[in-house]
Design a protein around this motif. Structure first.
Motif, mmCIF file in Angstrom:
data_model
loop_
_atom_site.group_PDB
_atom_site.id
_atom_site.type_symbol
_atom_site.label_atom_id
_atom_site.label_comp_id
_atom_site.label_asym_id
_atom_site.label_seq_id
_atom_site.Cartn_x
_atom_site.Cartn_y
_atom_site.Cartn_z
ATOM 1 N N ALA A 11 55.085 22.902 73.806
ATOM 2 C CA ALA A 11 55.769 22.031 72.857
ATOM 3 C C ALA A 11 56.327 22.922 71.755
ATOM 4 O O ALA A 11 55.588 23.703 71.156
ATOM 5 C CB ALA A 11 54.809 20.993 72.283
ATOM 6 N N ASP A 12 57.620 22.815 71.469
ATOM 7 C CA ASP A 12 58.243 23.759 70.539
ATOM 8 C C ASP A 12 59.160 23.110 69.516
ATOM 9 O O ASP A 12 60.013 23.774 68.919
ATOM 10 C CB ASP A 12 59.003 24.833 71.310
ATOM 11 C CG ASP A 12 60.101 24.281 72.204
ATOM 12 O OD1 ASP A 12 60.304 23.044 72.213
ATOM 13 O OD2 ASP A 12 60.764 25.077 72.900
ATOM 14 N N THR A 17 54.462 15.801 69.577
ATOM 15 C CA THR A 17 53.009 15.806 69.423
ATOM 16 C C THR A 17 52.377 15.852 70.805
ATOM 17 O O THR A 17 52.662 15.010 71.661
ATOM 18 C CB THR A 17 52.507 14.557 68.679
ATOM 19 O OG1 THR A 17 53.051 14.545 67.362
ATOM 20 C CG2 THR A 17 50.983 14.561 68.581
ATOM 21 N N LEU A 18 51.523 16.838 71.004
ATOM 22 C CA LEU A 18 50.823 16.994 72.275
ATOM 23 C C LEU A 18 49.413 16.434 72.135
ATOM 24 O O LEU A 18 48.664 16.835 71.253
ATOM 25 C CB LEU A 18 50.770 18.474 72.651
ATOM 26 C CG LEU A 18 50.017 18.833 73.923
ATOM 27 C CD1 LEU A 18 50.681 18.204 75.140
ATOM 28 C CD2 LEU A 18 49.939 20.352 74.078
ATOM 29 N N LEU A 48 52.028 25.881 71.298
ATOM 30 C CA LEU A 48 52.572 25.004 70.270
ATOM 31 C C LEU A 48 53.335 25.858 69.268
ATOM 32 O O LEU A 48 52.754 26.677 68.567
ATOM 33 C CB LEU A 48 51.448 24.233 69.587
ATOM 34 C CG LEU A 48 50.676 23.291 70.514
ATOM 35 C CD1 LEU A 48 49.237 23.155 70.082
ATOM 36 C CD2 LEU A 48 51.351 21.926 70.557
ATOM 37 N N ALA A 52 55.266 22.069 66.222
ATOM 38 C CA ALA A 52 54.905 21.007 67.168
ATOM 39 C C ALA A 52 53.445 20.623 66.944
ATOM 40 O O ALA A 52 52.564 21.474 66.892
ATOM 41 C CB ALA A 52 55.112 21.480 68.599
ATOM 42 N N ASN A 53 53.180 19.339 66.792
ATOM 43 C CA ASN A 53 51.852 18.866 66.411
ATOM 44 C C ASN A 53 50.960 18.710 67.644
ATOM 45 O O ASN A 53 51.430 18.710 68.780
ATOM 46 C CB ASN A 53 51.956 17.536 65.677
ATOM 47 C CG ASN A 53 50.844 17.350 64.670
ATOM 48 O OD1 ASN A 53 49.873 18.107 64.653
ATOM 49 N ND2 ASN A 53 50.965 16.351 63.819
ATOM 50 N N CYS A 54 49.648 18.546 67.389
ATOM 51 C CA CYS A 54 48.742 18.387 68.521
ATOM 52 C C CYS A 54 47.503 17.596 68.124
ATOM 53 O O CYS A 54 47.079 17.593 66.967
ATOM 54 C CB CYS A 54 48.321 19.754 69.069
ATOM 55 S SG CYS A 54 47.212 20.680 67.999
ATOM 56 N N LEU A 71 49.036 28.911 68.825
ATOM 57 C CA LEU A 71 49.771 28.316 67.708
ATOM 58 C C LEU A 71 50.688 29.383 67.153
ATOM 59 O O LEU A 71 50.234 30.471 66.788
ATOM 60 C CB LEU A 71 48.813 27.830 66.619
ATOM 61 C CG LEU A 71 47.742 26.815 67.008
ATOM 62 C CD1 LEU A 71 46.875 26.473 65.808
ATOM 63 C CD2 LEU A 71 48.367 25.562 67.594
ATOM 64 N N GLY A 80 47.905 19.805 62.924
ATOM 65 C CA GLY A 80 47.344 19.691 64.266
ATOM 66 C C GLY A 80 45.822 19.654 64.258
ATOM 67 O O GLY A 80 45.170 20.245 63.389
#
Length: 316
Positions: A11-12, A17-18, A48, A52-54, A71, A80
């Motif tokens: 995810a970039d 959000t992953l 990430l 990009a959030n997680c 990260l 995240g």
């Protein structure tokens, strides 16, 4: 749910959000450029980038290549969540050339890698169950803020590591005796960036940037809910507990057991230390600080050891 032998997850974008929860993730591999490296690519599991959030909670990461979570590259407050996960390897060893690891076999170098992030939190300070567990890896958490390679000058980077457990971070290609390992690592005349960095297992490893402006510093905060000698959160059976270069450290409340070195730093730029309220059982060195030291507080630690409790070589 479980997955193995598969391309990893990327995810970039800051809008993404992953969400990964209650899963088993094994043998992930995705090629990601490594900043400032001579390598053309690194192989990682979950990547990430760019904010990009997680939400990564209560998973087990086993035998992933190079690093399970990366990260990377975000100059802002990162929200995240990485909590309650286990990172481990099972029966894998690192390939070596002349006694040093080679990138030809990228298995299980690190659990989590944090590269050029202004802010990140791993675990949660309020709840032990939200910490993560790292076992049988070469490095548990690797932090690298080398901002001169095409990145903005971050106005101070703060990486917070809360209630995480580290066990059996060892350089598997070293000699088996403590004496031989100490000699191989060259701890008495340690210079960061030499083979000692690569030849040892480290629970938490952090590299700042000596070339960045004075206002740009990397600070690592390591903390847990204190339990003293009956700790449920600990750094145990590792070559080195915490190793830093050119980073500030605020560390407290941990139980170190059977580490060759509890906390070690070697810095050319001025760095600050606040190390307190720890218990350390049977290290060769409890705290060893070399180089350019600014503000230093080492207090209220219970160190029961084999060689030296505190060893300081300060550039005046």
């Amino acid at each position: 749910r479980g997955c193995n032998y598969w391309q990893g997850i990327l995810a970039d974008k800051i809008t993404q959000t992953l969400n990964i929860q209650n899963s088993l993730l094994t043998y992930m591999s995705i090629k990601i450029p490594i900043t400032g490296s001579t390598m053309t690519d690194g192989i990682t599991g979950v990547s990430l980038k760019n904010g990009a959030n997680c939400i990564i909670k209560n998973n087990t990461f086993v035998n992933n290549w190079w690093t399970s979570i990366l990260l990377q590259k975000y100059n802002g407050i990162y929200n995240g969540i990485i909590e309650g996960n286990t990172f481990t390897a099972e029966g894998l060893t690192l390939a070596t050339v002349n006694g040093l690891p080679t990138w030809g076999d990228k298995y299980n170098h690190y659990g989590i890698t944090i590269e050029n992030m202004k802010d990140a939190t791993i675990g949660d300070i309020s709840d032990i169950s939200r910490g993560n567990t790292f076992k049988k890896l070469q490095k548990g958490i690797m932090i690298t803020n080398i901002t001169r390679w095409n990145h903005p000058w971050y106005n101070n980077s703060t990486i917070k590591l809360y209630n995480n457990i580290f066990e059996k971070m060892n350089g598997t290609y070293l000699s088996n005796t403590d004496k031989d390992i100490l000699n191989d690592m060259g701890l008495q005349n340690f210079t960061w960036g030499t083979s000692a960095e690569y030849r040892s297992g480290v629970a938490i490893c952090a590299n700042g940037d000596i070339y960045s402006p004075a206002f740009n510093k990397t600070k690592v905060i390591v903390d847990c809910i204190p339990y003293g000698e009956n700790a449920n959160v600990y750094i145990k059976n590792c070559d080195i507990g915490i190793a830093l270069t050119d980073c500030d450290l605020e560390e407290k409340n941990y139980h170190f057991e059977n580490t060759l070195v509890g906390i070690r730093s070697n810095s050319k730029r001025k760095v600050d230390f606040d190390i307190r309220n720890n218990t350390m059982w049977a290290p060769h060195f409890g705290v060893q600080l070399n180089g350019n030291i600014g503000i230093m507080h080492i207090r209220n630690n219970n160190i029961n050891l084999r060689d030296q409790a505190v060893n300081i070589h300060k550039i005046l």
